[in-house]
Write an enzyme that holds these catalytic residues in place. Structure first.
Site, PDB file in Angstrom:
ATOM      1  N   GLU A 172      -3.691   3.043  -1.262  1.00  0.00           N
ATOM      2  CA  GLU A 172      -2.241   3.240  -1.202  1.00  0.00           C
ATOM      3  C   GLU A 172      -1.495   2.422  -2.253  1.00  0.00           C
ATOM      4  O   GLU A 172      -0.400   2.779  -2.657  1.00  0.00           O
ATOM      5  CB  GLU A 172      -1.723   2.877   0.193  1.00  0.00           C
ATOM      6  CG  GLU A 172      -1.383   1.405   0.436  1.00  0.00           C
ATOM      7  CD  GLU A 172      -2.570   0.447   0.283  1.00  0.00           C
ATOM      8  OE1 GLU A 172      -3.722   0.915   0.343  1.00  0.00           O
ATOM      9  OE2 GLU A 172      -2.324  -0.757   0.078  1.00  0.00           O
TER      10      GLU A 172
ATOM     11  N   LYS B  55      -9.060   0.677   7.948  1.00  0.00           N
ATOM     12  CA  LYS B  55      -9.984  -0.395   7.546  1.00  0.00           C
ATOM     13  C   LYS B  55     -10.738  -0.909   8.772  1.00  0.00           C
ATOM     14  O   LYS B  55     -10.224  -0.827   9.885  1.00  0.00           O
ATOM     15  CB  LYS B  55      -9.180  -1.563   6.951  1.00  0.00           C
ATOM     16  CG  LYS B  55      -8.676  -1.354   5.538  1.00  0.00           C
ATOM     17  CD  LYS B  55      -7.934  -2.587   5.053  1.00  0.00           C
ATOM     18  CE  LYS B  55      -7.380  -2.429   3.658  1.00  0.00           C
ATOM     19  NZ  LYS B  55      -8.387  -2.258   2.607  1.00  0.00           N
TER      20      LYS B  55
ATOM     21  N   ARG C 242      -2.073   1.901  -5.454  1.00  0.00           N
ATOM     22  CA  ARG C 242      -1.846   2.616  -6.706  1.00  0.00           C
ATOM     23  C   ARG C 242      -0.793   3.712  -6.530  1.00  0.00           C
ATOM     24  O   ARG C 242      -0.132   4.102  -7.483  1.00  0.00           O
ATOM     25  CB  ARG C 242      -3.174   3.172  -7.234  1.00  0.00           C
ATOM     26  CG  ARG C 242      -3.872   4.117  -6.310  1.00  0.00           C
ATOM     27  CD  ARG C 242      -5.338   4.283  -6.655  1.00  0.00           C
ATOM     28  NE  ARG C 242      -6.131   3.118  -6.268  1.00  0.00           N
ATOM     29  CZ  ARG C 242      -7.433   2.981  -6.521  1.00  0.00           C
ATOM     30  NH1 ARG C 242      -8.088   3.927  -7.146  1.00  0.00           N
ATOM     31  NH2 ARG C 242      -8.059   1.906  -6.130  1.00  0.00           N
TER      32      ARG C 242
ATOM     33  N   ASP D 130      -6.395   4.599   2.011  1.00  0.00           N
ATOM     34  CA  ASP D 130      -6.468   3.151   1.792  1.00  0.00           C
ATOM     35  C   ASP D 130      -6.268   2.788   0.319  1.00  0.00           C
ATOM     36  O   ASP D 130      -6.092   1.619  -0.010  1.00  0.00           O
ATOM     37  CB  ASP D 130      -7.822   2.633   2.300  1.00  0.00           C
ATOM     38  CG  ASP D 130      -7.826   1.131   2.521  1.00  0.00           C
ATOM     39  OD1 ASP D 130      -6.724   0.544   2.507  1.00  0.00           O
ATOM     40  OD2 ASP D 130      -8.911   0.559   2.718  1.00  0.00           O
TER      41      ASP D 130
ATOM     42  N   ASP E 140      -1.490  -3.664   5.194  1.00  0.00           N
ATOM     43  CA  ASP E 140      -2.343  -2.541   4.798  1.00  0.00           C
ATOM     44  C   ASP E 140      -3.464  -2.348   5.816  1.00  0.00           C
ATOM     45  O   ASP E 140      -4.519  -2.966   5.721  1.00  0.00           O
ATOM     46  CB  ASP E 140      -2.928  -2.806   3.401  1.00  0.00           C
ATOM     47  CG  ASP E 140      -3.841  -1.661   2.932  1.00  0.00           C
ATOM     48  OD1 ASP E 140      -3.838  -0.600   3.580  1.00  0.00           O
ATOM     49  OD2 ASP E 140      -4.541  -1.851   1.909  1.00  0.00           O
TER      50      ASP E 140
ATOM     51  N   LYS F 145       3.232  -4.982  -6.143  1.00  0.00           N
ATOM     52  CA  LYS F 145       2.840  -4.231  -4.947  1.00  0.00           C
ATOM     53  C   LYS F 145       3.346  -4.960  -3.700  1.00  0.00           C
ATOM     54  O   LYS F 145       3.028  -6.125  -3.476  1.00  0.00           O
ATOM     55  CB  LYS F 145       1.313  -4.084  -4.898  1.00  0.00           C
ATOM     56  CG  LYS F 145       0.787  -3.459  -3.591  1.00  0.00           C
ATOM     57  CD  LYS F 145      -0.722  -3.223  -3.628  1.00  0.00           C
ATOM     58  CE  LYS F 145      -1.275  -2.814  -2.261  1.00  0.00           C
ATOM     59  NZ  LYS F 145      -2.730  -2.644  -2.237  1.00  0.00           N
TER      60      LYS F 145
ATOM     61  N   ASP G  96      -0.998  -8.253   1.461  1.00  0.00           N
ATOM     62  CA  ASP G  96      -1.039  -7.152   0.491  1.00  0.00           C
ATOM     63  C   ASP G  96       0.299  -6.966  -0.242  1.00  0.00           C
ATOM     64  O   ASP G  96       0.462  -6.029  -1.013  1.00  0.00           O
ATOM     65  CB  ASP G  96      -1.481  -5.854   1.196  1.00  0.00           C
ATOM     66  CG  ASP G  96      -2.276  -4.936   0.274  1.00  0.00           C
ATOM     67  OD1 ASP G  96      -2.792  -5.419  -0.744  1.00  0.00           O
ATOM     68  OD2 ASP G  96      -2.362  -3.731   0.579  1.00  0.00           O
TER      69      ASP G  96
HETATM   70  N1  BES Z   1      -5.176  -3.845  -0.328  1.00  0.00           N
HETATM   71  C1  BES Z   1      -6.426  -3.296  -0.662  1.00  0.00           C
HETATM   72  C2  BES Z   1      -7.212  -4.145  -1.663  1.00  0.00           C
HETATM   73  C3  BES Z   1      -7.622  -5.529  -1.210  1.00  0.00           C
HETATM   74  C4  BES Z   1      -8.877  -5.737  -0.668  1.00  0.00           C
HETATM   75  C5  BES Z   1      -6.776  -6.609  -1.375  1.00  0.00           C
HETATM   76  C6  BES Z   1      -9.258  -7.005  -0.290  1.00  0.00           C
HETATM   77  C7  BES Z   1      -7.174  -7.872  -0.993  1.00  0.00           C
HETATM   78  C8  BES Z   1      -8.416  -8.071  -0.450  1.00  0.00           C
HETATM   79  C9  BES Z   1      -6.260  -1.908  -1.268  1.00  0.00           C
HETATM   80  O1  BES Z   1      -5.163  -1.195  -0.848  1.00  0.00           O
HETATM   81  C10 BES Z   1      -7.473  -1.116  -0.903  1.00  0.00           C
HETATM   82  O2  BES Z   1      -7.701  -0.938   0.249  1.00  0.00           O
HETATM   83  N2  BES Z   1      -8.221  -0.646  -1.890  1.00  0.00           N
HETATM   84  C11 BES Z   1      -9.403   0.117  -1.663  1.00  0.00           C
HETATM   85  C12 BES Z   1      -9.505   1.149  -2.747  1.00  0.00           C
HETATM   86  C13 BES Z   1     -10.566   2.185  -2.494  1.00  0.00           C
HETATM   87  C14 BES Z   1     -10.202   3.034  -1.296  1.00  0.00           C
HETATM   88  C15 BES Z   1     -10.711   3.036  -3.731  1.00  0.00           C
HETATM   89  C16 BES Z   1     -10.605  -0.812  -1.675  1.00  0.00           C
HETATM   90  O3  BES Z   1     -10.609  -1.778  -2.435  1.00  0.00           O
HETATM   91  O4  BES Z   1     -11.509  -0.590  -0.888  1.00  0.00           O
HETATM   92 ZN    ZN Z   2      -3.539  -2.365  -0.192  1.00  0.00          ZN
HETATM   93 ZN    ZN Z   3      -5.545  -0.135   0.983  1.00  0.00          ZN
END
Ligand code: BES
Ligand code: ZN
Ligand code: ZN
Length: 492
Positions: free
Chosen positions: A346, A274, A348, A344, A267, A262, A285
């Site tokens: 994104e 966020k 996946r 968010d 992000d 990734k 990220d």
């Molecule tokens: N990049 C984030 C995940 C992340 C969070 C990485 C904290 C490192 C530290 C990812 O893109 C994300 O935002 N995931 C969401 C998914 C949700 C919307 C289903 C999350 O974890 O809140």
């Molecule tokens: Zn992310």
């Molecule tokens: Zn994200």
């Protein structure tokens, strides 16, 4: 840093700091430490008696030699309990010794190869871990500060000393491997610690293109759209920063293994913005892409006899007039349509198209590495990466590779029961759920829909890619996680 191997007696080595070791609980040292103790008229034994030297893991004690040895100072580092000794302790010990060397501003360090004697680790493996510990342990991100303080002091050279000439060759083999791995880990850390305005998709593409022995193809937003990778481009289009879908190919024939990383260089969450607390951390990220990029560099240097492709879907996830919106439906390279619940989620989406791209190349195995879910941080913290997959054998092999490499992987399930969570009323799938349960698994299950029956493992490094507080041989900040595990796996 200069690292070399020398056949000599440690009593003859001229240096600023000579590193020897001791196991916890020993009253009388053995091996090289005993030889040094004798030269120092029993100083080490006296310090053990007085309780200053205990041998606890990573404990350091410095003794001034006052002319009794060509070395100016001797460092006795603790190996911990001999019953708990294993290869990763060598990295911890090497790093502790280097931190002390830095503190006392020793420019030239000499050391014995910890763990190879009483520790029972093979000489090349011990030398490799030692050098990894030295390089990873003394890493500091150079950054952009104009005024450099004492913390920027750099040890100039480390000499591994071995009495028997016949053993030098096998130590050198370990040193070479340890150096390549240590450098790659630190390169990956530089990419992750680097700010998002510098470590852009374009920067990563240029970096990939520079690696010798790797064929690199780069698709911009328009080309990716033409190929049909709308799951990737729907994320990328919300940013002015040019997106780059990077394909790195190593080996002669058709690739058998794909490493997918990734590469979201920032992000912000997109329209599902966020919160601003710690938002700067989202420059990390792209840690999966950094790990894959540096692993590709390593396998090219090591001339591994496998055909491997590294795929790095790189872009920013930003809110913008052109950004995708929650509720949008987009198509993907696989043909499946996706309903966006959260912009968010994104990671996946960019990974889904990269996985399909790998499948279209005909690979037999896919290993993906991604900072995919905050829920993985909640579940496992920062000491273990989450791993899941459809091939238990591949998962087991990666966990085992991680163990030798000093990186913990903890398996999480892809439960059948949660498959329905990806069902959408208006598209083939939706990109996430709203109930917030089993986050890492829901992310994994989404990817599985695109993997289908190709042998696959997914590694969630959201918690392990970046440490808020340093631990062992890893300092605060980027860890370069998975470079070591992937390399160790691919070397088998
Ligand atoms: N990049 C984030 C995940 C992340 C969070 C990485 C904290 C490192 C530290 C990812 O893109 C994300 O935002 N995931 C969401 C998914 C949700 C919307 C289903 C999350 O974890 O809140
Ligand atoms: Zn992310
Ligand atoms: Zn994200």
């Amino acid at each position: 840093m200069k690292i070399d191997v020398k056949a000599a007696s440690i009593t003859d080595v001229k240096c600023d700091l000579l590193v020897v070791n001791i196991f916890e609980g020993l009253k009388v040292p053995g091996g090289a430490t005993a030889v040094i103790d004798k030269k120092l008229n029993g100083s080490i034994v006296r310090l053990i008696k007085s309780g200053e030297i205990t041998g606890k893991l990573a404990e350091v004690n410095v003794i001034h030699t006052q002319g009794k040895l060509p070395a100016t100072q001797v460092l006795v580092v603790g190996l911990g309990k001999s019953s708990e000794f294993e290869v990763d302790k060598i990295r911890i010990v090497a790093s502790a010794a280097m931190a002390e060397a830095k503190k006392i501003k020793a420019k030239n360090v000499a050391t014995i190869v910890h763990g190879a004697g009483a520790g029972g680790i093979t000489l090349p493996n011990a030398a490799q871990a030692l050098v990894e510990g030295i390089l990873i342990g003394s890493y500091k991100y150079d950054g952009f500060a104009k005024v450099k303080d004492d913390s920027y002091f750099k040890v100039e050279s480390v000499t591994l000393v071995e009495l028997q000439k016949a053993k030098v060759k096998s130590i050198e083999a370990g040193v070479r491997l340890g150096r390549l791995i240590g450098e790659s880990v630190n390169n990956a850390r530089d990419l992750v610690n680097g700010p998002a305005n510098k470590i852009t998709p374009t920067f990563l593409a240029a970096r990939a293109a520079k690696i010798a022995g790797i064929k690199v193809k780069v698709f911009g937003l328009n080309e990716a759209n033409k190929i049909g990778m709308h799951s990737y481009t729907s994320v990328a289009k919300g940013s002015k920063e040019p997106a780059k879908f990077i394909v790195m190919q190593y080996g002669q024939g058709k690739p058998e293994i794909a490493l997918v990383g990734k590469g979201v260089t920032f992000d912000a969450g997109g329209i599902s913005l966020k919160p601003s607390r710690k938002l700067w951390e989202m420059k990390t990220d792209m840690s999966g892409a950094a790990a894959v990029l540096e692993t590709m560099r390593l396998i090219s240097h090591l001339k591994i006899r496998k055909n491997i492709v590294g795929i790095l879907p790189c872009c920013e996830n930003m809110p913008d007039g052109e950004a995708q919106k929650p509720g949008d439906v987009i198509s993907s390279l696989s043909g499946k349509t996706i309903e966006i619940i959260s912009t968010d989620a994104e990671g996946r989406m960019v990974m889904a198209d990269a996985i399909t791209y790998a499948k279209k190349m005909g690979v037999k195995k896919i290993i993906d590495v991604a900072t995919l879910t905050g829920a993985c941080v909640s579940a496992l913290g920062d000491a273990a990466s989450g791993i899941m997959g459809n091939s238990q054998m591949l998962v087991n092999e990666l966990i085992a590779a991680g163990k030798t490499a000093g990186e913990k992987l903890w398996q999480l399930p892809l439960l059948e029961e949660y498959k329905d969570y990806s069902k959408s009323e208006i598209a083939d799938v939706k990109n996430c759920t709203e109930q917030g349960m089993a986050g890492p698994s829901i992310g994994g299950l989404f990817l599985k829909l695109f993997v289908e029956d190709t042998s696959w493992a997914h590694i969630d490094i959201a918690g392990t890619a970046y440490l808020g507080k340093g631990r062992g041989y890893l300092s605060t900040g980027a860890t370069g996680v998975m470079v070591r595990t992937l390399t160790s796996y691919l070397m088998q």
